[in-house]
Write a protein that holds these residues in place. Sequence first.
Motif, PDB file in Angstrom:
ATOM      1  N   ARG A  39       0.821  -1.208   0.000  1.00  0.00           N
ATOM      2  CA  ARG A  39       0.000   0.000   0.000  1.00  0.00           C
ATOM      3  C   ARG A  39       0.860   1.266   0.000  1.00  0.00           C
ATOM      4  N   PHE A  40       2.021   1.189   0.668  1.00  0.00           N
ATOM      5  CA  PHE A  40       2.902   2.353   0.743  1.00  0.00           C
ATOM      6  C   PHE A  40       4.072   2.262  -0.254  1.00  0.00           C
ATOM      7  N   HIS A  41       3.932   1.378  -1.220  1.00  0.00           N
ATOM      8  CA  HIS A  41       4.959   1.213  -2.270  1.00  0.00           C
ATOM      9  C   HIS A  41       6.341   0.972  -1.651  1.00  0.00           C
ATOM     10  N   ALA A  42       6.351   0.159  -0.623  1.00  0.00           N
ATOM     11  CA  ALA A  42       7.581  -0.096   0.131  1.00  0.00           C
ATOM     12  C   ALA A  42       8.102  -1.497  -0.151  1.00  0.00           C
ATOM     13  N   LYS A  43       9.418  -1.593  -0.273  1.00  0.00           N
ATOM     14  CA  LYS A  43      10.086  -2.884  -0.301  1.00  0.00           C
ATOM     15  C   LYS A  43      10.859  -3.038   1.012  1.00  0.00           C
ATOM     16  N   ALA A  44      11.182  -4.286   1.340  1.00  0.00           N
ATOM     17  CA  ALA A  44      11.868  -4.556   2.596  1.00  0.00           C
ATOM     18  C   ALA A  44      12.688  -5.828   2.443  1.00  0.00           C
ATOM     19  N   THR A  45      13.450  -6.130   3.480  1.00  0.00           N
ATOM     20  CA  THR A  45      14.278  -7.337   3.512  1.00  0.00           C
ATOM     21  C   THR A  45      13.833  -8.189   4.689  1.00  0.00           C
ATOM     22  N   PHE A  46      13.622  -9.475   4.428  1.00  0.00           N
ATOM     23  CA  PHE A  46      13.160 -10.390   5.466  1.00  0.00           C
ATOM     24  C   PHE A  46      14.267 -11.397   5.793  1.00  0.00           C
ATOM     25  N   PHE A  47      14.687 -11.415   7.066  1.00  0.00           N
ATOM     26  CA  PHE A  47      15.655 -12.401   7.553  1.00  0.00           C
ATOM     27  C   PHE A  47      14.865 -13.470   8.297  1.00  0.00           C
ATOM     28  N   MET A  48      14.783 -14.650   7.706  1.00  0.00           N
ATOM     29  CA  MET A  48      13.802 -15.639   8.139  1.00  0.00           C
ATOM     30  C   MET A  48      14.429 -16.865   8.805  1.00  0.00           C
ATOM     31  N   LEU A  49      13.653 -17.466   9.683  1.00  0.00           N
ATOM     32  CA  LEU A  49      14.057 -18.669  10.398  1.00  0.00           C
ATOM     33  C   LEU A  49      13.602 -19.908   9.631  1.00  0.00           C
ATOM     34  N   GLN A  50      14.429 -20.936   9.663  1.00  0.00           N
ATOM     35  CA  GLN A  50      14.138 -22.153   8.895  1.00  0.00           C
ATOM     36  C   GLN A  50      12.790 -22.788   9.235  1.00  0.00           C
ATOM     37  N   PRO A  51      12.427 -22.960  10.521  1.00  0.00           N
ATOM     38  CA  PRO A  51      11.119 -23.579  10.797  1.00  0.00           C
ATOM     39  C   PRO A  51       9.959 -22.756  10.238  1.00  0.00           C
ATOM     40  N   SER A  52      10.085 -21.431  10.272  1.00  0.00           N
ATOM     41  CA  SER A  52       9.011 -20.569   9.775  1.00  0.00           C
ATOM     42  C   SER A  52       8.949 -20.580   8.253  1.00  0.00           C
ATOM     43  N   ILE A  53      10.094 -20.678   7.601  1.00  0.00           N
ATOM     44  CA  ILE A  53      10.116 -20.787   6.135  1.00  0.00           C
ATOM     45  C   ILE A  53       9.306 -21.999   5.695  1.00  0.00           C
ATOM     46  N   LEU A  54       9.514 -23.112   6.376  1.00  0.00           N
ATOM     47  CA  LEU A  54       8.813 -24.344   6.020  1.00  0.00           C
ATOM     48  C   LEU A  54       7.333 -24.299   6.405  1.00  0.00           C
ATOM     49  N   LYS A  55       6.998 -23.511   7.419  1.00  0.00           N
ATOM     50  CA  LYS A  55       5.617 -23.448   7.896  1.00  0.00           C
ATOM     51  C   LYS A  55       4.748 -22.538   7.037  1.00  0.00           C
ATOM     52  N   TYR A  56       5.347 -21.476   6.472  1.00  0.00           N
ATOM     53  CA  TYR A  56       4.573 -20.504   5.697  1.00  0.00           C
ATOM     54  C   TYR A  56       5.186 -20.317   4.302  1.00  0.00           C
ATOM     55  N   PRO A  57       5.219 -21.367   3.508  1.00  0.00           N
ATOM     56  CA  PRO A  57       5.879 -21.272   2.193  1.00  0.00           C
ATOM     57  C   PRO A  57       5.204 -20.298   1.241  1.00  0.00           C
ATOM     58  N   GLN A  58       3.873 -20.165   1.328  1.00  0.00           N
ATOM     59  CA  GLN A  58       3.170 -19.258   0.417  1.00  0.00           C
ATOM     60  C   GLN A  58       3.596 -17.813   0.640  1.00  0.00           C
ATOM     61  N   SER A  59       3.799 -17.438   1.893  1.00  0.00           N
ATOM     62  CA  SER A  59       4.242 -16.074   2.197  1.00  0.00           C
ATOM     63  C   SER A  59       5.646 -15.834   1.648  1.00  0.00           C
ATOM     64  N   VAL A  60       6.493 -16.839   1.770  1.00  0.00           N
ATOM     65  CA  VAL A  60       7.861 -16.718   1.244  1.00  0.00           C
ATOM     66  C   VAL A  60       7.841 -16.533  -0.265  1.00  0.00           C
ATOM     67  N   ARG A  61       7.022 -17.303  -0.935  1.00  0.00           N
ATOM     68  CA  ARG A  61       6.953 -17.185  -2.397  1.00  0.00           C
ATOM     69  C   ARG A  61       6.357 -15.841  -2.825  1.00  0.00           C
TER      70      ARG A  61
END
Length: 257
Positions: A82-104
């Motif tokens: 909404r605010f035309h913002a990009k960001a950087t996400f430093f992610m944890l392995q268990p969470s990457i596997l739990k929420y793959p759709q968000s990662v993609r």
Amino acid sequence: MNKKRSRQFFFLFVTVVFLIAFWGQSRAVQAETSDPFSLPHALSPDPIYRMTTHRSNEKIVYLTFDDGPSPMTEQLLDLLDRFHAKATFFMLQPSILKYPQSVRRMRDEGFALGLHGVSHNFRKLYRSKKSVIQEMTTAQKALQQVAQVQARFIRTPYGSSPFMKLKYRKAMVEQGFIMWDWNIDSQDWRLQNWRFNTRTIQKVQQLEKQKETPVILLHDMPTTVRAIEPLLKYLHDRHYEMRAITPSMHPLQFRLQ
């Protein structure tokens, strides 16, 4: 005959010069357009300890989110869009596997994807340089599996100082990782609701006076996502460009203690 042979040598010489020039130009274009995540480790930029603004009218900020993805990541991405913002996400392995759709979705919308390890347990993580490498490569494999991204960015839990010793840092560079810290700690994990926004805005104003570019530490967690809109609105209304970090940038790091 001699004149004919001279012309032949001349045309041959011109052809060789043209081919050499064309080859060199092609190599240059290839270097500019190659996948930045496949750059040789030797080309990784050296770290910096102060991120100065290059131009007087430059207003750039780097939002970084640790510990995700989470059940709130989709809502966070909606807000950033909404605010035309990009960001950087430093992610944890268990969470990457739990929420793959968000990662993609992060990948598809041009956010930068980084690694935050596995355990977030400093006693386990910083036991040795081998344990740090093992956690980051485990998270890297998970991200590759979920999003087909070979991530190089890392942020070590609690920041690189004082836990990341010199030999640890060298080992990470040898593995091809690029480590990032921050120069504004929002303390959103402690100052929940609106209070972390106030602190962060004050810090942004201070860095602006010092001609420094903000790199803001935030967390992908419910209390932050529910309260972050005023911070995004402040940055947007003051014409800050909210960008994701890139591999060609000199990574901001804490000085080794």
